[in-house]
Design an enzyme around this catalytic site. Structure first.
Site, PDB file in Angstrom:
ATOM      1  N   CYS A  31     -12.477   2.766 -14.752  1.00 42.44           N
ATOM      2  CA  CYS A  31     -12.859   4.167 -14.553  1.00 42.44           C
ATOM      3  C   CYS A  31     -11.594   5.029 -14.533  1.00 42.44           C
ATOM      4  CB  CYS A  31     -13.648   4.316 -13.252  1.00 42.44           C
ATOM      5  SG  CYS A  31     -14.497   5.900 -13.076  1.00 42.44           S
ATOM      6  N   CYS A  65     -16.965   2.647 -19.786  1.00 39.28           N
ATOM      7  CA  CYS A  65     -18.241   2.541 -19.075  1.00 39.28           C
ATOM      8  C   CYS A  65     -19.005   1.267 -19.435  1.00 39.28           C
ATOM      9  CB  CYS A  65     -19.109   3.768 -19.365  1.00 39.28           C
ATOM     10  SG  CYS A  65     -18.379   5.318 -18.773  1.00 39.28           S
ATOM     11  N   CYS A 110     -18.157  -1.376 -16.944  1.00 35.86           N
ATOM     12  CA  CYS A 110     -18.163  -0.980 -15.529  1.00 35.86           C
ATOM     13  C   CYS A 110     -19.384  -1.551 -14.809  1.00 35.86           C
ATOM     14  CB  CYS A 110     -18.161   0.545 -15.425  1.00 35.86           C
ATOM     15  SG  CYS A 110     -18.211   1.132 -13.713  1.00 35.86           S
ATOM     16  N   GLU A 139       0.823  -1.206   0.000  1.00 40.39           N
ATOM     17  CA  GLU A 139       0.000   0.000   0.000  1.00 40.39           C
ATOM     18  C   GLU A 139       0.864   1.266   0.000  1.00 40.39           C
ATOM     19  OE1 GLU A 139      -3.290   0.379  -0.319  1.00 40.39           O
ATOM     20  OE2 GLU A 139      -3.372  -1.781  -0.660  1.00 40.39           O
TER      21      GLU A 139
END
Length: 361
Positions: free
Chosen positions: A201, A208, A211, A42
């Protein structure tokens, strides 16, 4: 006929299901509950793409297999392993955090996001990601990719990094999770949000059609994908200059450790000066018999400014290298330059000058 509208609660389930079906799998930090490995990934993934991180992550774990190994390592070794990855404050905070975990927590990570967020270098979103991946906590994340997804899904206007807009996005992230089913797979949901922003995205040309949120995404419905999230106001990047001295003596190069604060904090680099006059004065203090030779300038881009480096090469006669006088200066044999954590542009410059210098990573 009006299309049905999905509920906010179903959005989290759709993201988790999409991640299982089409998200990223097989990255070296996936499939583990080890909070050390999750934390490391991370931190490395902040402002850095996964493809860039993978070799650093693998090499870092080879050098520091556990959080105790990292805590016990000298900072120079940590910075050397990080060199080339950028944003070096992350590496210094990583080392400080490992030492805090060793000294105050017996080398164990707290299991709650609220406690993790109190550790050095761990912000709220990173803490939530660790808690979700390692311990299954239902904690919302809000990294750069997730901000973009939520800004489009809910049509949130304003700079996503601004305090007011970020607060709105946090509220939406919390609401989606609160409305999610109790059996929600937190690992898939958390990873799915990251994957959605990274692969579907995207900042430009979002896909799209693929998605899982397209049915009720307000940006898609209103054809505002290109407008959202609101772009940050661009400022002209100021140009700064730095004169860098490549002092050589008997196949050794003079290096200085940078101050902890500022660019390249804690790394070893060439002595740098505000102007050519200061550089020439430093050359005079070295009792050089010849003047420094100017080389071609090199531009390096940072987040908020550009640095134009003016390297100048100075050859000292054998036996003329003075004592450095303190621990943050060293005459380093060319063949040992790779043992010093250096900024990538400095490593590339020195690598271009010496055939036997270790290649920059």
């Amino acid at each position: 006929m009006r299309r049905p509208t999905a509920t906010p609660g179903s959005a989290a389930a759709r993201i988790a299901a999409w991640q299982h079906r089409a998200g990223r799998h097989g990255l070296p930090w996936q499939g583990t509950r080890d909070p050390y490995r999750i934390w490391l990934s991370e931190i490395m993934l902040q402002q850095t793409q996964a493809a860039t991180v993978v070799p650093y992550y693998t090499r870092f774990l080879d050098l520091f297999p556990t959080v105790i190994d990292l805590a016990d390592a000298p900072q120079d070794a940590v910075l050397q392993a990080w060199a080339g990855l950028g944003y070096y404050a992350r590496a210094r905070n990583l080392h400080r955090c490992a030492q805090t975990l060793r000294d105050q927590f017996g080398g164990r990570f707290p299991a709650r996001a609220a406690e993790l967020a109190q550790l050095p270098g761990i912000g709220p979103s990173t803490a939530a990601a660790i808690a979700a991946f390692a311990f299954g906590e239902r904690a919302p994340i809000l990294d750069g990719n997730v901000r973009r997804v939520l800004a489009r899904y809910f049509a949130v206007e304003g700079d996503p990094t601004a305090t007011r807009t970020a607060r709105q996005l946090w509220e939406h992230a919390q609401a989606l999770l609160a409305a999610a089913p109790a059996e929600l797979d937190m690992t898939a949901y958390t990873q799915g949000q990251m994957d959605l922003g990274a692969t579907i995205c995207t900042r430009t040309r979002p896909d799209c059609a693929r998605c899982p949120l397209s049915l009720d995404c307000r940006a898609r419905i209103e054809s505002r994908q290109d407008e959202l999230p609101t772009p940050r106001a661009r400022r002209a990047q100021p140009l700064r200059h730095g004169w860098m001295l490549i002092a050589e003596c008997e196949r050794r190069v003079l290096l200085e450790r940078r101050p902890e604060s500022g660019i390249w904090g804690g790394l070893w680099a060439l002595p740098q000066f505000e102007d050519a006059l200061a550089l020439r004065a430093a050359c005079a203090s070295l009792s050089a018999a010849s003047a420094p030779q100017a080389m071609a300038a090199i531009d390096h881009v940072f987040t908020h400014f550009r640095l134009r480096m003016h390297p100048c090469r100075l050859q000292l006669p054998d036996g003329a290298a003075p004592a450095t006088g303190h621990a943050d200066r060293a005459w380093v044999p060319v063949g040992e330059l790779g043992a010093y954590g250096m900024p990538a542009p400095i490593a590339r410059l020195l690598g271009s000058l010496y055939d036997d210098a270790p290649p920059p990573r």
